[in-house]
Design a protein around this motif. Sequence first.
Motif, PDB file in Angstrom:
ATOM      1  N   TRP A   1       0.808  -1.220   0.000  1.00  0.00           N
ATOM      2  CA  TRP A   1       0.000   0.000   0.000  1.00  0.00           C
ATOM      3  C   TRP A   1       0.841   1.270   0.000  1.00  0.00           C
ATOM      4  O   TRP A   1       0.447   2.276  -0.603  1.00  0.00           O
ATOM      5  CB  TRP A   1      -0.990   0.004   1.166  1.00  0.00           C
ATOM      6  CG  TRP A   1      -0.418   0.163   2.544  1.00  0.00           C
ATOM      7  CD1 TRP A   1      -0.080  -0.827   3.419  1.00  0.00           C
ATOM      8  CD2 TRP A   1      -0.124   1.399   3.215  1.00  0.00           C
ATOM      9  NE1 TRP A   1       0.403  -0.303   4.589  1.00  0.00           N
ATOM     10  CE2 TRP A   1       0.377   1.065   4.500  1.00  0.00           C
ATOM     11  CE3 TRP A   1      -0.252   2.741   2.885  1.00  0.00           C
ATOM     12  CZ2 TRP A   1       0.773   2.030   5.430  1.00  0.00           C
ATOM     13  CZ3 TRP A   1       0.140   3.712   3.807  1.00  0.00           C
ATOM     14  CH2 TRP A   1       0.640   3.355   5.061  1.00  0.00           C
ATOM     15  N   ARG A   2       2.002   1.235   0.644  1.00  0.00           N
ATOM     16  CA  ARG A   2       2.819   2.451   0.686  1.00  0.00           C
ATOM     17  C   ARG A   2       3.290   2.853  -0.711  1.00  0.00           C
ATOM     18  O   ARG A   2       3.340   4.044  -1.045  1.00  0.00           O
ATOM     19  CB  ARG A   2       4.007   2.255   1.619  1.00  0.00           C
ATOM     20  CG  ARG A   2       3.633   2.235   3.100  1.00  0.00           C
ATOM     21  CD  ARG A   2       4.845   2.007   3.992  1.00  0.00           C
ATOM     22  NE  ARG A   2       4.482   2.070   5.404  1.00  0.00           N
ATOM     23  CZ  ARG A   2       3.967   1.059   6.089  1.00  0.00           C
ATOM     24  NH1 ARG A   2       3.735  -0.105   5.472  1.00  0.00           N
ATOM     25  NH2 ARG A   2       3.656   1.191   7.362  1.00  0.00           N
TER      26      ARG A   2
ATOM     27  N   LEU B   1       0.399   4.580  -2.545  1.00  0.00           N
ATOM     28  CA  LEU B   1      -0.132   5.822  -1.991  1.00  0.00           C
ATOM     29  C   LEU B   1       0.286   7.006  -2.859  1.00  0.00           C
ATOM     30  O   LEU B   1       1.455   7.172  -3.195  1.00  0.00           O
ATOM     31  CB  LEU B   1       0.385   6.006  -0.564  1.00  0.00           C
ATOM     32  CG  LEU B   1      -0.309   7.047   0.314  1.00  0.00           C
ATOM     33  CD1 LEU B   1      -1.749   6.669   0.574  1.00  0.00           C
ATOM     34  CD2 LEU B   1       0.447   7.205   1.641  1.00  0.00           C
TER      35      LEU B   1
ATOM     36  N   ARG C   1      -2.903   8.000   8.446  1.00  0.00           N
ATOM     37  CA  ARG C   1      -2.074   7.749   7.268  1.00  0.00           C
ATOM     38  C   ARG C   1      -2.391   8.726   6.139  1.00  0.00           C
ATOM     39  O   ARG C   1      -1.494   9.162   5.406  1.00  0.00           O
ATOM     40  CB  ARG C   1      -2.296   6.315   6.760  1.00  0.00           C
ATOM     41  CG  ARG C   1      -1.853   5.223   7.717  1.00  0.00           C
ATOM     42  CD  ARG C   1      -2.239   3.850   7.189  1.00  0.00           C
ATOM     43  NE  ARG C   1      -1.764   2.769   8.053  1.00  0.00           N
ATOM     44  CZ  ARG C   1      -2.009   1.481   7.845  1.00  0.00           C
ATOM     45  NH1 ARG C   1      -2.742   1.113   6.787  1.00  0.00           N
ATOM     46  NH2 ARG C   1      -1.545   0.570   8.660  1.00  0.00           N
TER      47      ARG C   1
END
Length: 344
Positions: free
Chosen positions: A71-72, A75, A107
């Motif tokens: 997911w990072r 993003l 986040r």
Amino acid sequence: MDTTGILDEALQRLHGSGPERLGRLTNHAPMAVEALSVRGQAGTVHRWLDLYAHKLEEFPSRVEPVTPANWRAALGDPRRAADWIDHFEREIADRPWRDVLAQWWPRLLPGLCGGSTHPLIRVGHAVRTLLAGEHTAPRLAELAHGLGYWAARHQPVADLAHLPGAGADGAAAALDAVPPLTERHGTFPDRLARVTDLPMWAATITDPDPDPDPDRARLHLLDLVRAATHRYATHGHGDEIMLVHAATAPNAVLRTLPALPPAQWAPSVRAAWTASAAVTAMYAPDTPVAFTPPGTFTPEEVFERARAHGDEHVIKLTDTALDVGDEQALAAALRCMELNEPLR
């Protein structure tokens, strides 16, 4: 809150469309239909959508699933909007929506200016609906769409130098102290990259505190939303569209607070101030102008005028003005109608 089912029908109709059009312009329809429904205008929603339909584009293509492992890297990648929406739909299907929001809010919060603050605003509308009514499938899906759009357009603000001391007398003084950009041209991301310093405001709330007071954070946000809404009446001519977001972005944070753990409220004030002040720096005019409303109207009459006008930004600012609830806020809504072209 609408109990007719029309809002759910409208959201289902919209979830086949993407969150943007023409590369990066935002699909405002989910936010506008939620506001119309909340303000007693559910019966006009489908007719409004028919007028807005030419601004909708198909749902974007998928690239690859977003996972806890990747997911990072995904993003802030706008090509991954569909992947992010799918991810949040799975998350909300598996866990209570408040748990998902509480996990992802910290986040996403640093990137709340991404998408010109629209993803945050869309989340604020979705949360208001969920807090006020039933947790239907279309309303939960709308939260997933908002969070997914935010993750895809996530854009952190560069480290800012904090100018001393402005705003001791409140948010209005702090906004007045925001230094305008010397080069006010280009897209929202272009301008945002030029914002390098902003006044400090509400430092006792926003600075790290081992025991922050969540209610004081809420009161500061109320002050900021009120000040930014009032300011539109005299400064909206600087950019009749973008300056709407100086008020609606912090109001989206304010609407979301009740769904968040109290420990997250104080950091949310800092982020809301950064967004509102940055929009002010990027678009506010050099000189305010006086505005006299064309009469005295009740809040219901002002919102009826906004509905008849039809522009999505007018509807959203008027919705926020009704939250503020005073004459100066209603004047800002009327000024917004004067500055913007009606939806045809």
